[in-house]
Write a protein that holds these residues in place. Structure first.
Motif, PDB file in Angstrom:
ATOM      1  N   ARG A  79      34.444  39.824  45.179  1.00 34.92           N
ATOM      2  CA  ARG A  79      35.618  39.545  44.358  1.00 34.92           C
ATOM      3  C   ARG A  79      35.926  38.049  44.312  1.00 34.92           C
ATOM      4  O   ARG A  79      36.400  37.537  43.284  1.00 34.92           O
ATOM      5  CB  ARG A  79      36.814  40.322  44.909  1.00 34.92           C
ATOM      6  CG  ARG A  79      38.056  40.246  44.051  1.00 34.92           C
ATOM      7  CD  ARG A  79      39.069  41.281  44.481  1.00 34.92           C
ATOM      8  NE  ARG A  79      39.446  41.146  45.891  1.00 34.92           N
ATOM      9  CZ  ARG A  79      39.101  41.984  46.860  1.00 34.92           C
ATOM     10  NH1 ARG A  79      38.337  43.048  46.572  1.00 34.92           N
ATOM     11  NH2 ARG A  79      39.497  41.803  48.100  1.00 34.92           N
ATOM     12  N   ARG A  80      35.658  37.341  45.391  1.00 39.48           N
ATOM     13  CA  ARG A  80      36.016  35.917  45.472  1.00 39.48           C
ATOM     14  C   ARG A  80      34.813  35.004  45.297  1.00 39.48           C
ATOM     15  O   ARG A  80      34.815  33.855  45.758  1.00 39.48           O
ATOM     16  CB  ARG A  80      36.703  35.645  46.819  1.00 39.48           C
ATOM     17  CG  ARG A  80      38.070  36.314  46.917  1.00 39.48           C
ATOM     18  CD  ARG A  80      38.683  36.172  48.289  1.00 39.48           C
ATOM     19  NE  ARG A  80      40.047  36.649  48.291  1.00 39.48           N
ATOM     20  CZ  ARG A  80      40.404  37.925  48.400  1.00 39.48           C
ATOM     21  NH1 ARG A  80      39.454  38.863  48.509  1.00 39.48           N
ATOM     22  NH2 ARG A  80      41.670  38.289  48.384  1.00 39.48           N
ATOM     23  N   ARG A  81      33.792  35.473  44.645  1.00 40.76           N
ATOM     24  CA  ARG A  81      32.551  34.709  44.515  1.00 40.76           C
ATOM     25  C   ARG A  81      32.759  33.370  43.806  1.00 40.76           C
ATOM     26  O   ARG A  81      32.135  32.373  44.169  1.00 40.76           O
ATOM     27  CB  ARG A  81      31.492  35.544  43.790  1.00 40.76           C
ATOM     28  CG  ARG A  81      31.873  35.938  42.367  1.00 40.76           C
ATOM     29  CD  ARG A  81      30.933  36.977  41.774  1.00 40.76           C
ATOM     30  NE  ARG A  81      31.332  37.298  40.393  1.00 40.76           N
ATOM     31  CZ  ARG A  81      32.290  38.146  40.087  1.00 40.76           C
ATOM     32  NH1 ARG A  81      32.971  38.760  41.050  1.00 40.76           N
ATOM     33  NH2 ARG A  81      32.586  38.379  38.818  1.00 40.76           N
ATOM     34  N   ARG A  82      33.636  33.318  42.801  1.00 43.21           N
ATOM     35  CA  ARG A  82      33.852  32.061  42.079  1.00 43.21           C
ATOM     36  C   ARG A  82      34.501  31.016  42.981  1.00 43.21           C
ATOM     37  O   ARG A  82      34.105  29.851  42.979  1.00 43.21           O
ATOM     38  CB  ARG A  82      34.715  32.309  40.839  1.00 43.21           C
ATOM     39  CG  ARG A  82      34.067  33.210  39.805  1.00 43.21           C
ATOM     40  CD  ARG A  82      34.950  33.351  38.564  1.00 43.21           C
ATOM     41  NE  ARG A  82      34.406  34.300  37.602  1.00 43.21           N
ATOM     42  CZ  ARG A  82      34.631  35.602  37.631  1.00 43.21           C
ATOM     43  NH1 ARG A  82      35.415  36.129  38.576  1.00 43.21           N
ATOM     44  NH2 ARG A  82      34.086  36.393  36.719  1.00 43.21           N
ATOM     45  N   SER A  83      35.496  31.435  43.730  1.00 41.12           N
ATOM     46  CA  SER A  83      36.146  30.505  44.654  1.00 41.12           C
ATOM     47  C   SER A  83      35.163  30.023  45.719  1.00 41.12           C
ATOM     48  O   SER A  83      35.140  28.840  46.083  1.00 41.12           O
ATOM     49  CB  SER A  83      37.346  31.176  45.322  1.00 41.12           C
ATOM     50  OG  SER A  83      38.306  31.567  44.366  1.00 41.12           O
ATOM     51  N   LEU A  84      34.329  30.930  46.211  1.00 40.25           N
ATOM     52  CA  LEU A  84      33.337  30.548  47.207  1.00 40.25           C
ATOM     53  C   LEU A  84      32.336  29.555  46.622  1.00 40.25           C
ATOM     54  O   LEU A  84      31.912  28.603  47.296  1.00 40.25           O
ATOM     55  CB  LEU A  84      32.603  31.798  47.720  1.00 40.25           C
ATOM     56  CG  LEU A  84      33.451  32.761  48.555  1.00 40.25           C
ATOM     57  CD1 LEU A  84      32.717  34.083  48.734  1.00 40.25           C
ATOM     58  CD2 LEU A  84      33.775  32.142  49.906  1.00 40.25           C
ATOM     59  N   LEU A  85      31.952  29.769  45.370  1.00 42.67           N
ATOM     60  CA  LEU A  85      31.022  28.840  44.718  1.00 42.67           C
ATOM     61  C   LEU A  85      31.638  27.455  44.577  1.00 42.67           C
ATOM     62  O   LEU A  85      30.985  26.435  44.848  1.00 42.67           O
ATOM     63  CB  LEU A  85      30.625  29.393  43.348  1.00 42.67           C
ATOM     64  CG  LEU A  85      29.686  28.502  42.518  1.00 42.67           C
ATOM     65  CD1 LEU A  85      28.357  28.317  43.229  1.00 42.67           C
ATOM     66  CD2 LEU A  85      29.479  29.113  41.133  1.00 42.67           C
TER      67      LEU A  85
END
Length: 416
Positions: free
Chosen positions: A264-270
């Motif tokens: 779910r938080r892949r964009r923030s992690l990227l």
């Protein structure tokens, strides 16, 4: 449970994990594809040592190479840890250890002589003016105490060497260590501390920050005392990174809540990973000074962020099957074993042909890929070669009911 199976492993999240994690297959495949590109880049990047170098060296290439150099290998060990967790849910310990030993140690032993030896030969010819042909070299290579070796003709290079096959030795050692630690890990999982840690890792901020701290601490304690050797027995600084992320993969293997959060938080992690890469690049390549403690935290937080970000995107977009996945799952270990020898052999000849840097690199890459494809096409058809290169003896042999490839089958299958 049958006594030959692993000790009961309490669930970290829930046991309703998918029947198969295709995204982990794709992550491993993409990581090994990147490895081939990375080794091709090592022929051309300035200042970084490699077995053979082109005359077309590039300083700017360091920025591109550094991007993946920090997390590429930890990603492979992280995925291997996940695979081990899922395998030990259903595969007896004896089968797990037996397959890992057969599919990793036998190729390591045989291919260090049959496949890796030409790398040392071409390196000696290019860099040290080795005067003999390959036949004479191979006779000497098979005799570590040969008089010509003791007179320094090999210029202190390790003989015999496993070169890029070191990964197989490390993966086997970590797998055996995991088996030995299973009772302790089971107890920790059930303990109050283990339950508290699991609860913390269900929180997004803790999942990002807490795992980076042991990685940074290992670096602070060991990096000044142990250089990177890839020799297994004395590589303690790198073990503190690789084995720890291997255990992280095992710990998180079937944890549904953390994986849902990662996806779910892949964009923030990227975005955080891109910021981490900018800081690491500024430190290593632009000369930005950082206190050692801050350096350790930045570097290892960057590694962990990329492992999470890549895992999140793979879980979201790559959890599907495809004929290419099935081919790559089978071919990945033979390709891995063959690629660097083919690359160095091609480079030894091509760097003398006066080609420009782009054409030279493209031709070396094409020869490497074509050679791996042709080599695997031959290997898969002959039982003795299949054994040497870590493949099951029968083309359609199934492991744990799936079309497991050699690295995956070495883990006993990648199912929940």
């Amino acid at each position: 449970m049958n006594q030959s199976h692993a000790p009961a492993l309490p669930p970290i999240g829930t046991e309703n994990a998918p029947a198969r994690r295709y995204d982990l297959d794709w992550l491993r495949i993409l990581a090994f594809a990147l490895l081939i590109l990375y080794h091709l880049g090592m022929l051309y990047v300035a200042d970084w040592e490699f077995h053979l170098k082109s005359s077309h060296l590039s300083e700017p290439l360091k920025w591109l190479m550094l991007f993946s150099s920090e997390w590429r290998l930890p990603l492979l060990f992280f995925v291997s840890g996940i695979a081990s967790r899922l395998a030990l849910r259903r595969v007896p310990l004896g089968r797990f250890t037996g397959l890992r030993s057969l599919r990793l140690l036998l190729p390591l032993l045989l291919c260090s002589y049959l496949v890796v030896s030409p790398q040392l030969f071409f390196q000696l010819k290019a860099d040290h003016g080795y005067p003999h042909g390959f036949g004479t070299f191979l006779w000497q290579y098979l005799q570590p105490l040969h008089p010509e070796l003791t007179r320094g003709v090999f210029n202190g290079l390790i003989n015999p060497t496993w070169n890029h096959l070191w990964f197989l030795a490390y993966l086997w050692a970590y797998s055996m260590a995991l088996v030995a630690l299973l009772p302790l890990l089971g107890w920790l999982t059930r303990s109050r501390v283990g339950r508290a840690v699991r609860e913390l890792l269900n929180r997004p901020l803790s999942l990002v920050l807490l795992p980076a701290l042991p990685l940074a601490l290992g670096f602070l304690l060991l990096s000044e005392h142990f250089a990177t050797t890839r020799a297994l027995v004395d590589d303690w600084n790198m073990h503190s990174l690789y084995f720890t992320v291997f255990l992280y993969g095992y710990w998180l293997g079937d944890a549904e809540r953390p994986w849902a959060s990662i996806r779910r938080r892949r964009r923030s992690l990227l975005l955080l990973g891109m910021a981490g890469y900018a800081l690491v690049s500024a430190h290593y390549l632009a000369g930005m000074a950082l206190p050692r403690v801050i350096e350790a935290l930045v570097v290892h937080l960057n590694i962990w962020l990329w492992l999470l970000a890549l895992s999140g995107y793979a879980a979201k977009y790559l959890n599907f099957d495809h004929p290419l996945r099935r081919y790559c799952n089978r071919a990945i270990l033979p390709w891995y074993i063959l690629h660097q020898t083919l690359m160095i052999a091609a480079a030894y000849w091509l760097v003398r042909q006066g080609l420009g840097p782009v054409l030279e690199a493209v031709v070396i890459g094409v020869i490497t890929v074509a050679g791996c494809w042709a080599g695997y096409a031959v290997i898969r058809r002959y039982r003795p070669l299949r054994l040497v290169f870590g493949l099951p003896l029968a083309e359609r042999e199934r492991v744990a009911g799936q079309d497991d490839g050699p690295l995956e089958a070495a883990a006993g299958g990648m199912q929940s």
